[in-house]
Design an enzyme around this catalytic site. Sequence first.
Site, PDB file in Angstrom:
ATOM      1  N   THR A  80       0.857  -1.181   0.000  1.00 21.72           N
ATOM      2  CA  THR A  80       0.000   0.000   0.000  1.00 21.72           C
ATOM      3  C   THR A  80       0.897   1.236   0.000  1.00 21.72           C
ATOM      4  O   THR A  80       2.125   1.138  -0.062  1.00 21.72           O
ATOM      5  CB  THR A  80      -0.951  -0.001   1.211  1.00 21.72           C
ATOM      6  OG1 THR A  80      -0.169   0.091   2.416  1.00 21.72           O
ATOM      7  CG2 THR A  80      -1.791  -1.268   1.248  1.00 21.72           C
ATOM      8  N   LYS A 131       8.041   1.831   2.787  1.00 21.05           N
ATOM      9  CA  LYS A 131       9.084   2.392   3.652  1.00 21.05           C
ATOM     10  C   LYS A 131       8.600   2.749   5.056  1.00 21.05           C
ATOM     11  O   LYS A 131       9.344   2.625   6.014  1.00 21.05           O
ATOM     12  CB  LYS A 131       9.633   3.683   3.031  1.00 21.05           C
ATOM     13  CG  LYS A 131      10.691   3.480   1.992  1.00 21.05           C
ATOM     14  CD  LYS A 131      11.251   4.807   1.524  1.00 21.05           C
ATOM     15  CE  LYS A 131      10.231   5.639   0.795  1.00 21.05           C
ATOM     16  NZ  LYS A 131       9.803   5.074  -0.493  1.00 21.05           N
ATOM     17  N   VAL A 147      14.541   0.083   0.051  1.00 22.93           N
ATOM     18  CA  VAL A 147      15.698   0.915  -0.330  1.00 22.93           C
ATOM     19  C   VAL A 147      16.280   0.393  -1.637  1.00 22.93           C
ATOM     20  O   VAL A 147      16.360  -0.817  -1.853  1.00 22.93           O
ATOM     21  CB  VAL A 147      16.824   0.921   0.735  1.00 22.93           C
ATOM     22  CG1 VAL A 147      16.401   1.698   1.962  1.00 22.93           C
ATOM     23  CG2 VAL A 147      17.222  -0.481   1.129  1.00 22.93           C
ATOM     24  N   ASP A 190      12.446  11.084   2.024  1.00 16.67           N
ATOM     25  CA  ASP A 190      12.559   9.727   1.470  1.00 16.67           C
ATOM     26  C   ASP A 190      13.957   9.128   1.710  1.00 16.67           C
ATOM     27  O   ASP A 190      14.060   8.040   2.282  1.00 16.67           O
ATOM     28  CB  ASP A 190      12.198   9.778  -0.024  1.00 16.67           C
ATOM     29  CG  ASP A 190      12.513   8.493  -0.746  1.00 16.67           C
ATOM     30  OD1 ASP A 190      11.693   7.564  -0.678  1.00 16.67           O
ATOM     31  OD2 ASP A 190      13.582   8.406  -1.363  1.00 16.67           O
ATOM     32  N   LYS A 248      15.284   5.997   4.206  1.00 13.10           N
ATOM     33  CA  LYS A 248      16.065   4.869   3.693  1.00 13.10           C
ATOM     34  C   LYS A 248      17.363   4.667   4.474  1.00 13.10           C
ATOM     35  O   LYS A 248      17.772   3.529   4.713  1.00 13.10           O
ATOM     36  CB  LYS A 248      16.361   5.081   2.206  1.00 13.10           C
ATOM     37  CG  LYS A 248      15.113   4.916   1.334  1.00 13.10           C
ATOM     38  CD  LYS A 248      15.391   5.361  -0.090  1.00 13.10           C
ATOM     39  CE  LYS A 248      14.194   5.162  -0.996  1.00 13.10           C
ATOM     40  NZ  LYS A 248      14.359   5.893  -2.277  1.00 13.10           N
ATOM     41  N   GLY A 288      11.464   2.413 -10.437  1.00  4.62           N
ATOM     42  CA  GLY A 288      10.984   1.779 -11.665  1.00  4.62           C
ATOM     43  C   GLY A 288      10.068   0.641 -11.302  1.00  4.62           C
ATOM     44  O   GLY A 288      10.367  -0.118 -10.390  1.00  4.62           O
TER      45      GLY A 288
END
Lengths: 344, 344
Positions: free
Chosen positions: A98, A127, A154, A222, A226, A323
């Site tokens: 999600t 994350k 990550v 972000d 990570k 991607g």
Amino acid sequence: MSFKLAFIGFGRVGQSLAGLLNRKRNELKERYDLEPTVVGVSDIQLGSVMDPEGLDLPRLLQHARREGSLRGISAPEKGLSSLDTIRRSSADLVIEVTWSNLADAEPGLSHIRTALKKGCHVVTSNKGPIALKLRELQGLADGNGVQLGFEGTVLSGTPAIRLGREALLGGEILSIEGILNGTTNYILSEMERDVSYEEALEEAKRLGYAEADPTADVEAWDPTAKIVILANALMDCDLRIGDVEREGITGLSKDDLMKAIKQDRRVRLVARAVRTRDGVRASCKPEEIPLTSLLANIHGVTNAVVFGTDVQDEVALIGPGAGPQSAGYALLTDLIAIGRSMKR
Amino acid sequence: MSFKLAFIGFGRVGQSLAGLLNRKRNELKERYDLEPTVVGVSDIQLGSVMDPEGLDLPRLLQHARREGSLRGISAPEKGLSSLDTIRRSSADLVIEVTWSNLADAEPGLSHIRTALKKGCHVVTSNKGPIALKLRELQGLADGNGVQLGFEGTVLSGTPAIRLGREALLGGEILSIEGILNGTTNYILSEMERDVSYEEALEEAKRLGYAEADPTADVEAWDPTAKIVILANALMDCDLRIGDVEREGITGLSKDDLMKAIKQDRRVRLVARAVRTRDGVRASCKPEEIPLTSLLANIHGVTNAVVFGTDVQDEVALIGPGAGPQSAGYALLTDLIAIGRSMKR
């Protein structure tokens, strides 16, 4: 070996994994003796279907992609919430994909907790729950004799966590540094070429690298999440996002970047975690680094992570950090690793 | 878990592993529940000692380093040949670290065959047997229910093989390209800076990067063996060294390298394996590559390998390809991986 899966979330990333599972069906059976069956899918937009006998994967993908809905699929149970799907499905493994939320990690956190407590393995590229609650979730997984895979949180399908955990065996990771956000690295790479921040951001949006609201990237939330995940997973610590010295790229001008180049340096948004006497210290901020350094030669949306260990010089891993295929692939590697270990 | 080891060869690399085993004794027990004991050492120069109750590791190292001989160590059995040490020791795992030989792979090949046939696991950094006979040896290992670790045969402690095998799970490796020899990369990096081949080679010798007879490096035999190992291990093929299109760096002048730089290109000794319709094709030869490519930015003795897969863009691993600590560390990672799997 039969291996029952439930998808919680069936957007771009979930569909990417589903596509790989479909395409690699024979390979998974031959190379890894794994025969995955999807027994439930729950997505807030597409709807929810459950069948303990197994759902038809190509049909699921077709309905999701063409009709934007799973409602046309017939199944014994339909319309269950995500939590009920987890509670009532017969899945061995829950795929939590999600949306990410770094404030309270919901709804992913509740999904993962519920699945682990029920004795389901979990793989996720979300994350939020991993950055905020890895220690708790890992404890839940261990306590329930199941595994939690989060390679995709990550560097996407570039296997940074598995490199640190499974390949650098017996080495103590003393430092991690990296370019962990492709969007900002693309923007900085453009700005070096005399493009303004605003123009570079617009281009990043046009190419699909940046979201409409780019805050999570350009304010470094972000990559901060990570580096917290990498440090907590690989350096045996329990950092919070708030522990990280964080600075975004919005204060930088193209003049700053071009001036640095003239001094044989480049500005990069560098995430860093270093073991010190008092524990692990982390930062994520723009740094001027020498042109000869590895990270200065990472351009565009590519990601890189460099591990410093006690046993040898640094080891670097470079690859795509995003991607759709790459995100699905990260989940697939976790799924195979868990499937293999179940057979032992 | 007790884990009995025999060293066949106890030179620089073997001593490096022994030093790590000694230094990491507590960590190996706590993190991996492994308690390695050395029950035999056989080295053609230092001599041979065997004790089923376990030899004292610090003493072994001290005698090897200070006295250049193990003859002063008291043990129940002494003076056995390497093959007899393998045959008669109680080792669970044999560490084969004798010298490398790409012609017939002896004596390492016989050591490894004997150990595997006896049901001993083997870890080795010896390129010869793995480059020439991987398929046979892997078959022997499988047939005898034991494992063969050879991470140290390429990129030393930088875990290229484990990245391909354990991290890129479910991905099909379609291409491998790399800078697999630090000595020649150092020489080429120097030549770009207006240093002649002869001067660069002399400097490489002085720094310990090149051997007195540099043929294996400068004629590209070493990186050719390594691309054969990588391809055979990760691309499911059975290449021979003679199948590789091979060309060394001795025909290059500094003018060639400096001319390339002026055209935004660099000359690198690139090893390459690519899946084609007819199988895997491999080469190892100087190539002019664009300055913007990753391999063009690998300088000095650093090694790099880039994997192309069917699932996402390329993934690159960069790190030291040599160094005594690094070589010992590669063996340690194999040893831990095997030790962990024995417990399952």
